[in-house]
Design a protein around this motif. Sequence first.
Motif, mmCIF file in Angstrom:
data_model
loop_
_atom_site.group_PDB
_atom_site.id
_atom_site.type_symbol
_atom_site.label_atom_id
_atom_site.label_comp_id
_atom_site.label_asym_id
_atom_site.label_seq_id
_atom_site.Cartn_x
_atom_site.Cartn_y
_atom_site.Cartn_z
ATOM 1 N N TRP A 1 -32.222 13.320 59.015
ATOM 2 C CA TRP A 1 -32.141 14.540 58.206
ATOM 3 C C TRP A 1 -31.552 14.220 56.832
ATOM 4 C CZ3 TRP A 1 -29.619 17.798 62.660
ATOM 5 C CH2 TRP A 1 -30.630 18.235 63.524
ATOM 6 N N THR A 2 -32.314 13.544 56.015
ATOM 7 C CA THR A 2 -31.833 13.115 54.705
ATOM 8 C C THR A 2 -31.390 14.292 53.854
ATOM 9 O OG1 THR A 2 -33.543 11.421 54.900
ATOM 10 C CG2 THR A 2 -32.384 11.578 52.800
ATOM 11 N N MET A 3 -32.123 15.406 53.922
ATOM 12 C CA MET A 3 -31.803 16.566 53.082
ATOM 13 C C MET A 3 -30.529 17.267 53.535
ATOM 14 S SD MET A 3 -33.892 17.199 55.654
ATOM 15 C CE MET A 3 -34.356 18.407 56.900
ATOM 16 N N ILE A 4 -30.018 16.896 54.703
ATOM 17 C CA ILE A 4 -28.778 17.477 55.209
ATOM 18 C C ILE A 4 -27.627 16.484 55.060
ATOM 19 C CG2 ILE A 4 -27.606 18.320 57.301
ATOM 20 C CD1 ILE A 4 -30.333 19.465 58.187
ATOM 21 N N GLU A 5 -27.809 15.253 55.532
ATOM 22 C CA GLU A 5 -26.715 14.282 55.503
ATOM 23 C C GLU A 5 -26.464 13.702 54.113
ATOM 24 O OE1 GLU A 5 -25.356 11.915 59.079
ATOM 25 O OE2 GLU A 5 -27.534 11.672 59.169
ATOM 26 N N ALA A 6 -27.502 13.595 53.307
ATOM 27 C CA ALA A 6 -27.347 13.078 51.944
ATOM 28 C C ALA A 6 -27.734 14.178 50.955
ATOM 29 C CB ALA A 6 -28.196 11.833 51.739
ATOM 30 N N LYS A 7 -27.282 15.379 51.223
ATOM 31 C CA LYS A 7 -27.767 16.571 50.521
ATOM 32 C C LYS A 7 -27.715 16.437 49.000
ATOM 33 C CE LYS A 7 -26.512 21.422 49.768
ATOM 34 N NZ LYS A 7 -25.600 22.518 50.174
ATOM 35 N N GLU A 8 -26.558 16.114 48.452
ATOM 36 C CA GLU A 8 -26.426 16.087 46.984
ATOM 37 C C GLU A 8 -27.276 14.973 46.369
ATOM 38 O OE1 GLU A 8 -23.877 16.361 49.083
ATOM 39 O OE2 GLU A 8 -23.236 18.433 48.644
ATOM 40 N N ALA A 9 -27.178 13.780 46.939
ATOM 41 C CA ALA A 9 -27.942 12.649 46.386
ATOM 42 C C ALA A 9 -29.437 12.871 46.554
ATOM 43 C CB ALA A 9 -27.510 11.354 47.062
ATOM 44 N N TRP A 10 -29.827 13.393 47.718
ATOM 45 C CA TRP A 10 -31.252 13.634 47.976
ATOM 46 C C TRP A 10 -31.800 14.699 47.029
ATOM 47 C CZ3 TRP A 10 -34.020 17.959 49.557
ATOM 48 C CH2 TRP A 10 -35.362 17.730 49.925
ATOM 49 N N THR A 11 -31.075 15.795 46.879
ATOM 50 C CA THR A 11 -31.535 16.879 46.010
ATOM 51 C C THR A 11 -31.677 16.388 44.567
ATOM 52 O OG1 THR A 11 -30.452 18.522 47.414
ATOM 53 C CG2 THR A 11 -31.032 19.211 45.196
ATOM 54 N N ALA A 12 -30.705 15.615 44.101
ATOM 55 C CA ALA A 12 -30.759 15.097 42.730
ATOM 56 C C ALA A 12 -31.974 14.190 42.545
ATOM 57 C CB ALA A 12 -29.474 14.337 42.412
ATOM 58 N N ALA A 13 -32.229 13.316 43.511
ATOM 59 C CA ALA A 13 -33.364 12.392 43.398
ATOM 60 C C ALA A 13 -34.689 13.132 43.429
ATOM 61 C CB ALA A 13 -33.303 11.360 44.531
ATOM 62 N N VAL A 14 -34.804 14.119 44.322
ATOM 63 C CA VAL A 14 -36.069 14.843 44.453
ATOM 64 C C VAL A 14 -36.326 15.719 43.226
ATOM 65 C CG1 VAL A 14 -37.337 16.538 45.814
ATOM 66 C CG2 VAL A 14 -36.031 14.746 46.959
ATOM 67 N N LEU A 15 -35.297 16.401 42.743
ATOM 68 C CA LEU A 15 -35.481 17.229 41.543
ATOM 69 C C LEU A 15 -35.857 16.361 40.339
ATOM 70 C CD1 LEU A 15 -32.658 19.916 41.777
ATOM 71 C CD2 LEU A 15 -35.126 20.325 41.725
ATOM 72 N N ALA A 16 -35.221 15.212 40.200
ATOM 73 C CA ALA A 16 -35.566 14.323 39.084
ATOM 74 C C ALA A 16 -37.025 13.911 39.161
ATOM 75 C CB ALA A 16 -34.655 13.094 39.103
ATOM 76 N N PHE A 17 -37.506 13.623 40.358
ATOM 77 C CA PHE A 17 -38.902 13.234 40.542
ATOM 78 C C PHE A 17 -39.847 14.395 40.254
ATOM 79 C CE2 PHE A 17 -42.483 13.241 43.584
ATOM 80 C CZ PHE A 17 -43.188 12.140 43.123
ATOM 81 N N LEU A 18 -39.554 15.560 40.807
ATOM 82 C CA LEU A 18 -40.463 16.696 40.642
ATOM 83 C C LEU A 18 -40.505 17.190 39.203
ATOM 84 C CD1 LEU A 18 -39.698 18.802 43.856
ATOM 85 C CD2 LEU A 18 -41.691 17.343 43.429
ATOM 86 N N LEU A 19 -39.373 17.114 38.496
ATOM 87 C CA LEU A 19 -39.297 17.648 37.126
ATOM 88 C C LEU A 19 -39.718 16.635 36.077
ATOM 89 C CD1 LEU A 19 -35.920 19.601 37.453
ATOM 90 C CD2 LEU A 19 -38.243 20.562 37.461
ATOM 91 N N ARG A 20 -39.901 15.402 36.457
ATOM 92 C CA ARG A 20 -40.316 14.357 35.522
ATOM 93 C C ARG A 20 -41.737 14.644 35.049
ATOM 94 N NH1 ARG A 20 -39.402 9.147 38.453
ATOM 95 N NH2 ARG A 20 -41.596 9.240 39.032
ATOM 96 N N LYS A 21 -41.972 14.519 33.771
ATOM 97 C CA LYS A 21 -43.258 14.929 33.196
ATOM 98 C C LYS A 21 -44.270 13.799 33.079
ATOM 99 C CE LYS A 21 -41.820 19.140 32.507
ATOM 100 N NZ LYS A 21 -42.303 20.229 33.393
ATOM 101 N N ASP A 22 -43.847 12.565 33.193
ATOM 102 C CA ASP A 22 -44.773 11.464 32.900
ATOM 103 C C ASP A 22 -45.700 11.120 34.065
ATOM 104 O OD1 ASP A 22 -42.781 10.477 34.518
ATOM 105 O OD2 ASP A 22 -42.548 8.577 33.426
ATOM 106 N N ASP A 23 -45.557 11.838 35.195
ATOM 107 C CA ASP A 23 -46.412 11.532 36.336
ATOM 108 C C ASP A 23 -47.694 12.351 36.360
ATOM 109 O OD1 ASP A 23 -44.722 9.651 37.506
ATOM 110 O OD2 ASP A 23 -43.522 11.181 38.484
ATOM 111 N N VAL A 24 -47.767 13.432 35.606
ATOM 112 C CA VAL A 24 -48.885 14.367 35.748
ATOM 113 C C VAL A 24 -49.673 14.470 34.450
ATOM 114 C CG1 VAL A 24 -47.805 15.698 37.565
ATOM 115 C CG2 VAL A 24 -47.374 16.316 35.193
#
Length: 290
Positions: free
Chosen positions: A267-290
């Motif tokens: 359960w990465t989104m639970i046990e590593a909540k802050e680090a996981w959320t930061a990494a996922v948001l950075a990926f989703l909000l990054r503009k150079d992938d799309v």
Amino acid sequence: MTQALTHESTRREIATDLGVLRYHEAGDGPPLLLLHGSGPGVTGWRNYRGVLADFAEHFRCLVLEFPGFGVSDPGDGHPMAMAGRSVGVFLDAIGVDGPVDMIGNSMGGIVAATVAINAPQRVNKLVTIGGIGKNTFAPSPGEGIRLLMEFTDNPTREGLVRWLHSMVYDPSVVTEELIEERWALATDPTTLAIASRMYSSAAFAANTAAAKASGATPYWAQLSKITAPTLLTWGRDDRVSPVDMAMLPMRDIPNAELHVFPNCGHWTMIEAKEAWTAAVLAFLLRKDDV
């Protein structure tokens, strides 16, 4: 500061060809579909309630409750098949016809990856939490799957606790409150009967044999077809989907990156909540992938 969201304030439902599908909705912006995993007492809300507010600051979050897990209507098919079909049915029903970002936990990651393979126009960016791929070094099935089958065959409270402990690195995550809420839904007769179609030892063996006999190409052998930018997230200490499973999707998905979180189980989104959320948001909000 994130907003307070409650189960009641975010809960929605919609009638579809698969029956009534229930979901949680929060936030504004581009659509983000969050897909839950499997296992006793699982729901989309329980998977994502701890991170939903963070994502709702940037996205219109849609947490789909798959048929057969005790929240949406039960359905009469195999849980994985119903889950896969429900994604397109749900998005069509709520009027979302363009590509969406998807986050899938475990089984939900397999569902999302399969959508990305077969209907690439549906997926903008893909995030998975463990689950996808194929065991490379570790025995298959993993410890957590074996304990899940044991519970399904013999649904005792002790068996549930053993399974829950296999999901996490830190045993303190398995609180009495978590055990009780999982136990209540996991032992609902209809939900348990549907789970048996997938995770009883007999069904698991039969489904595995049928898949081999069919000659169909498994999803993990088609990962190279995924065109969406993909972030694979994994707990280093995952005992359900060992981290060596990440090797195949990391190499085969053309535009994939892998983030492994230490001292963290399934359960990465639970046990590593802050680090996981930061990494996922950075990926989703990054503009150079799309």
